[in-house]
Motif scaffolding. Structure first.
Motif, PDB file in Angstrom:
ATOM      1  N   TYR A  50       8.036   4.979   3.567  1.00 47.30           N
ATOM      2  CA  TYR A  50       8.673   4.265   4.679  1.00 47.30           C
ATOM      3  C   TYR A  50       8.201   2.813   4.660  1.00 47.30           C
ATOM      4  CZ  TYR A  50       9.747   2.511   9.276  1.00 47.30           C
ATOM      5  OH  TYR A  50      10.209   1.739  10.297  1.00 47.30           O
ATOM      6  N   LEU A  51       9.142   1.886   4.603  1.00 48.03           N
ATOM      7  CA  LEU A  51       8.857   0.460   4.688  1.00 48.03           C
ATOM      8  C   LEU A  51       9.489  -0.060   5.964  1.00 48.03           C
ATOM      9  CD1 LEU A  51       9.932  -0.520   1.057  1.00 48.03           C
ATOM     10  CD2 LEU A  51       7.610  -0.075   1.846  1.00 48.03           C
ATOM     11  N   GLY A  52       8.698  -0.564   6.878  1.00 42.88           N
ATOM     12  CA  GLY A  52       9.267  -1.090   8.110  1.00 42.88           C
ATOM     13  C   GLY A  52       8.210  -1.300   9.165  1.00 42.88           C
ATOM     14  N   ASP A  53       8.675  -1.573  10.370  1.00 38.62           N
ATOM     15  CA  ASP A  53       7.739  -1.865  11.454  1.00 38.62           C
ATOM     16  C   ASP A  53       7.347  -0.629  12.257  1.00 38.62           C
ATOM     17  OD1 ASP A  53       9.976  -1.364  13.061  1.00 38.62           O
ATOM     18  OD2 ASP A  53      10.221  -3.460  13.651  1.00 38.62           O
ATOM     19  N   VAL A  82       4.412   1.918   5.232  1.00 39.47           N
ATOM     20  CA  VAL A  82       3.975   0.580   4.851  1.00 39.47           C
ATOM     21  C   VAL A  82       4.635  -0.450   5.753  1.00 39.47           C
ATOM     22  CG1 VAL A  82       3.829  -1.082   2.947  1.00 39.47           C
ATOM     23  CG2 VAL A  82       3.858   1.376   2.446  1.00 39.47           C
ATOM     24  N   THR A  83       3.813  -1.290   6.393  1.00 45.41           N
ATOM     25  CA  THR A  83       4.372  -2.413   7.141  1.00 45.41           C
ATOM     26  C   THR A  83       4.469  -3.590   6.188  1.00 45.41           C
ATOM     27  OG1 THR A  83       2.248  -3.321   7.849  1.00 45.41           O
ATOM     28  CG2 THR A  83       3.279  -1.686   9.288  1.00 45.41           C
ATOM     29  N   LEU A  84       5.421  -4.435   6.449  1.00 46.43           N
ATOM     30  CA  LEU A  84       5.615  -5.598   5.585  1.00 46.43           C
ATOM     31  C   LEU A  84       5.303  -6.889   6.337  1.00 46.43           C
ATOM     32  CD1 LEU A  84       8.840  -4.443   3.748  1.00 46.43           C
ATOM     33  CD2 LEU A  84       6.471  -4.264   3.005  1.00 46.43           C
ATOM     34  N   GLY A  85       4.502  -6.803   7.366  1.00 43.59           N
ATOM     35  CA  GLY A  85       4.126  -7.991   8.121  1.00 43.59           C
ATOM     36  C   GLY A  85       4.799  -8.010   9.475  1.00 43.59           C
ATOM     37  N   GLY A  86       4.337  -8.912  10.295  1.00 44.50           N
ATOM     38  CA  GLY A  86       4.899  -9.029  11.628  1.00 44.50           C
ATOM     39  C   GLY A  86       4.394  -7.935  12.549  1.00 44.50           C
ATOM     40  N   GLY A 102      -0.028  11.721   3.593  1.00 44.81           N
ATOM     41  CA  GLY A 102       0.494  10.371   3.455  1.00 44.81           C
ATOM     42  C   GLY A 102      -0.590   9.365   3.812  1.00 44.81           C
ATOM     43  N   ALA A 103      -0.242   8.117   3.865  1.00 46.64           N
ATOM     44  CA  ALA A 103      -1.211   7.082   4.188  1.00 46.64           C
ATOM     45  C   ALA A 103      -0.497   5.925   4.866  1.00 46.64           C
ATOM     46  CB  ALA A 103      -1.908   6.590   2.927  1.00 46.64           C
ATOM     47  N   TYR A 104      -1.217   5.229   5.699  1.00 46.05           N
ATOM     48  CA  TYR A 104      -0.690   4.049   6.381  1.00 46.05           C
ATOM     49  C   TYR A 104      -1.263   2.817   5.710  1.00 46.05           C
ATOM     50  CZ  TYR A 104      -0.099   0.582  10.101  1.00 46.05           C
ATOM     51  OH  TYR A 104       0.211  -0.540  10.815  1.00 46.05           O
ATOM     52  N   VAL A 105      -0.395   1.924   5.279  1.00 43.66           N
ATOM     53  CA  VAL A 105      -0.811   0.676   4.649  1.00 43.66           C
ATOM     54  C   VAL A 105      -0.198  -0.463   5.449  1.00 43.66           C
ATOM     55  CG1 VAL A 105      -0.720  -0.725   2.554  1.00 43.66           C
ATOM     56  CG2 VAL A 105      -0.925   1.761   2.380  1.00 43.66           C
ATOM     57  N   ALA A 106      -1.052  -1.286   6.033  1.00 44.10           N
ATOM     58  CA  ALA A 106      -0.586  -2.400   6.852  1.00 44.10           C
ATOM     59  C   ALA A 106      -0.729  -3.704   6.083  1.00 44.10           C
ATOM     60  CB  ALA A 106      -1.381  -2.474   8.149  1.00 44.10           C
ATOM     61  N   ALA A 107       0.327  -4.481   6.096  1.00 42.63           N
ATOM     62  CA  ALA A 107       0.276  -5.800   5.471  1.00 42.63           C
ATOM     63  C   ALA A 107      -0.584  -6.708   6.343  1.00 42.63           C
ATOM     64  CB  ALA A 107       1.678  -6.372   5.332  1.00 42.63           C
ATOM     65  N   GLU A 108      -1.559  -7.307   5.738  1.00 41.66           N
ATOM     66  CA  GLU A 108      -2.416  -8.266   6.428  1.00 41.66           C
ATOM     67  C   GLU A 108      -1.934  -9.663   6.069  1.00 41.66           C
ATOM     68  OE1 GLU A 108      -4.694  -7.297   8.546  1.00 41.66           O
ATOM     69  OE2 GLU A 108      -4.471  -5.170   8.078  1.00 41.66           O
ATOM     70  N   PRO A 109      -2.259 -10.659   6.893  1.00 45.26           N
ATOM     71  CA  PRO A 109      -1.869 -12.022   6.519  1.00 45.26           C
ATOM     72  C   PRO A 109      -2.371 -12.350   5.114  1.00 45.26           C
ATOM     73  CG  PRO A 109      -2.708 -11.989   8.759  1.00 45.26           C
ATOM     74  CD  PRO A 109      -2.951 -10.614   8.176  1.00 45.26           C
ATOM     75  N   SER A 111      -1.258 -10.897   2.400  1.00 46.29           N
ATOM     76  CA  SER A 111      -1.022  -9.775   1.483  1.00 46.29           C
ATOM     77  C   SER A 111       0.139 -10.098   0.558  1.00 46.29           C
ATOM     78  CB  SER A 111      -0.676  -8.503   2.253  1.00 46.29           C
ATOM     79  OG  SER A 111      -1.745  -8.057   3.016  1.00 46.29           O
ATOM     80  N   THR A 112       0.014  -9.660  -0.668  1.00 38.21           N
ATOM     81  CA  THR A 112       1.126  -9.797  -1.604  1.00 38.21           C
ATOM     82  C   THR A 112       1.806  -8.445  -1.759  1.00 38.21           C
ATOM     83  OG1 THR A 112      -0.221  -9.243  -3.532  1.00 38.21           O
ATOM     84  CG2 THR A 112      -0.126 -11.579  -2.897  1.00 38.21           C
ATOM     85  N   VAL A 113       3.014  -8.466  -2.258  1.00 37.86           N
ATOM     86  CA  VAL A 113       3.719  -7.210  -2.515  1.00 37.86           C
ATOM     87  C   VAL A 113       2.936  -6.376  -3.518  1.00 37.86           C
ATOM     88  CG1 VAL A 113       5.827  -6.214  -3.481  1.00 37.86           C
ATOM     89  CG2 VAL A 113       5.976  -8.156  -1.933  1.00 37.86           C
TER      90      VAL A 113
END
Length: 181
Positions: A50-53, A82-86, A102-109, A111-113
């Motif tokens: 899952y990619l989104g907020d 996976v969050t993609l920021g914001g 599963g796992a939760y991966v949060a984009a940090e300021p 972060s690269t793809v």
């Protein structure tokens, strides 16, 4: 689809064409993912990423109910979120990711793809330290976070506490790895 460089390129191209519509219907996404899994036939290691907020704005919105829907719809497939920021709903994403490894991966300021993809890969191939607990010396109170839950290889967690007087002693991290303490 089977993992391959061609699949990665095709998925990247598909993602570039997606335009956010402003609403998220997670229950419907889970149903569609389950349909796609059934259509692909049985696989050794199924994943739905899952990619989104994770902010549900249509249908079911409660994290626990969404996690139950994920378990029912996806069976044993892992669901990394996976969050993609914001802005993101951490409670929902953590609840979804907790289903079947599963796992939760949060984009940090900053972060690269590539770094996000690596974190997802590590969490799908590795094992976390589950039921992680931290034993602190006497004199450390008001500890945050209050509960660790699980820690993945390479993951960093900042733990803060209020100190009362001089504090001496060991900090002991424990939990279960691979089902063993």
């Amino acid at each position: 689809r089977p993992a391959s460089p061609e699949t990665a390129r095709a998925l990247a191209a598909d993602l570039r064409t997606v335009e956010p519509l402003g609403s998220t219907w997670l229950a419907r996404m889970l149903d569609e993912a389950a349909t796609a899994l059934r259509a692909s036939g049985p696989r050794r290691a199924e994943r739905v990423i899952y990619l989104g907020d994770g902010i549900p704005t249509m249908g079911e919105t409660e994290p626990a109910a969404l996690a139950a829907l994920a378990r029912g719809a996806l069976g044993t497939a892992r669901l990394p979120a996976v969050t993609l920021g914001g802005q993101a709903d951490d409670l929902v994403l953590r609840a979804l990711a907790a289903t079947d490894g599963g796992a939760y991966v949060a984009a940090e300021p900053g972060s690269t793809v590539q770094s996000l993809a690596y974190q997802v890969l590590v969490r799908q191939q590795g094992e976390p330290l589950r039921a992680a607990t931290l034993e602190l010396p006497a004199g450390m109170t008001e500890v945050a976070p209050g509960r660790l839950s699980e820690l993945w290889p390479g993951e960093e967690v900042l733990v803060t506490a209020r100190l009362s007087g001089e504090v001496r002693g060991d900090v002991i991290l424990s939990g279960a790895l691979g089902g063993r303490p």
